[in-house]
Scaffold this motif. Structure first.
Motif, short mmCIF file in Angstrom:
data_model
loop_
_atom_site.label_atom_id
_atom_site.label_comp_id
_atom_site.label_asym_id
_atom_site.label_seq_id
_atom_site.Cartn_x
_atom_site.Cartn_y
_atom_site.Cartn_z
N GLU A 1 34.07 33.01 48.69
CA GLU A 1 34.04 33.79 47.45
C GLU A 1 35.02 34.97 47.52
N ASN B 1 38.34 35.50 45.25
CA ASN B 1 38.55 36.74 44.50
C ASN B 1 39.93 37.34 44.77
N HIS C 1 42.04 37.67 41.54
CA HIS C 1 42.06 39.02 40.98
C HIS C 1 43.06 39.96 41.64
N GLY D 1 30.53 35.59 42.25
CA GLY D 1 31.17 35.74 43.56
C GLY D 1 30.63 36.91 44.36
MG LIG Z 1 34.74 35.66 42.23
#
Ligand SMILES: [Mg+2]
Ligand SMILES: Nc1ncnc2c1ncn2[C@@H]1O[C@H](COP(=O)(O)OP(=O)(O)O)[C@@H](O)[C@H]1O
Lengths: 108, 140
Positions: free
Chosen positions: B49, B53, B57, B111
């Motif tokens: 996770e 991310n 992101h 997440g």
């Molecule tokens: Mg995530």
């Protein structure tokens, strides 16, 4: 039952055999990968319409026994190559998710 | 395991479909070391996770995994946009993931909650415009 039992049943098309002596003890249906990541049971048969590389990563990390792609969904040839390398059993079927899962359930 | 082992991974921000390779690699290593399956599962979920991310992101980053006899320590550091409101980001279902990521099955906003749930200890340090560092421990 084992992956081999599911292959022999002829219910689905077996596209990657994987480790055929692996056990299937549960059925798990989910298309959201974060949920699958945290909930997919070990020795589960995972029925999903999400057929991409991340599906394989989740399958491998959760030690799922096999992926069953429903609704006629398929992996790309490149993804299948990855499934073979990782030894992840993959089946495909035109059946909807529920019907595919029910068919496996009836074999358990 | 007499000595601590440290592994470092550079996570590329370019290819979302390949995200997870570092987590898979750590999982195999832990298996080879004979680490308990339940602990491996926790590490795999939490690290994956975090890895995802970073890719979605933060345009990638680095992950450091420190394995000792009683703990696995994960440090995920990126120089991405940072998280303005960490409390909000921690809520189940909160996500700023773009549509293309959602269409691939991610962006459910699970997440960070999963990382918290599967680690024994997690801290997030983040500065907007500077980056984010997530630290997690999984006890053995
Ligand atoms: Mg995530
Ligand atoms: N490393 C990061 N850098 C910047 N923002 C992040 C990072 N990790 C998480 N976030 C923010 O926190 C939100 C929630 O993260 P998460 O719970 O993993 O859900 P998701 O990834 O599905 O959006 C993200 O949508 C994003 O806005």
């Amino acid at each position: 039952m084992t992956i081999q039992t599911l292959i022999d049943s002829g219910l689905f098309r077996s596209v990657v055999a994987g480790s055929t002596d692996k056990q299937i003890e549960k059925i798990f249906c989910c298309d959201l990968l974060s949920i699958a990541m945290s909930k997919a049971p070990e020795h589960g048969a995972w029925v999903t319409v999400m057929g991409n590389r991340n599906t394989l990563a989740v399958a491998s990390l959760t030690d799922i026994s096999c992926i069953i792609l429903a609704e006629g969904v398929s992996f790309t040839e490149e993804d299948l190559e990855c499934a073979r390398e990782e030894n992840i059993a993959v089946f495909t079927t035109p059946l909807p998710i529920f019907d595919a899962a029910l068919a496996v359930h009836n074999l358990l | 395991m007499a000595e601590n082992l440290t592994f470092r991974y550079k996570i590329s921000g370019d290819d979302f479909t390949r995200a997870g390779e570092a987590s898979s690699n750590v999982k195999s290593k832990l298996k080879q070391m004979g680490v308990d399956n339940n602990a491996i599962r926790k590490v795999a979920i939490a690290m994956y996770e975090g890895e995802i991310n970073m890719v979605i992101h933060a345009n990638g980053g680095t992950i450091t995994v420190e394995i000792s006899s009683d703990n696995i320590h994960l440090v995920l550091a990126d120089t991405g946009p940072g998280i303005a409101d960490i409390e909000k980001a921690m809520r189940e279902g909160y996500s700023t993931a773009p549509e293309e990521v959602r269409s691939l099955g991610f962006g459910a906003g699970m997440g960070l909650p999963n990382m918290k749930k599967y680690s024994d200890n997690m801290t997030i340090e983040s500065v907007v415009g500077v980056g984010t560092t997530v630290t997690m421990d999984i006890h053995l």
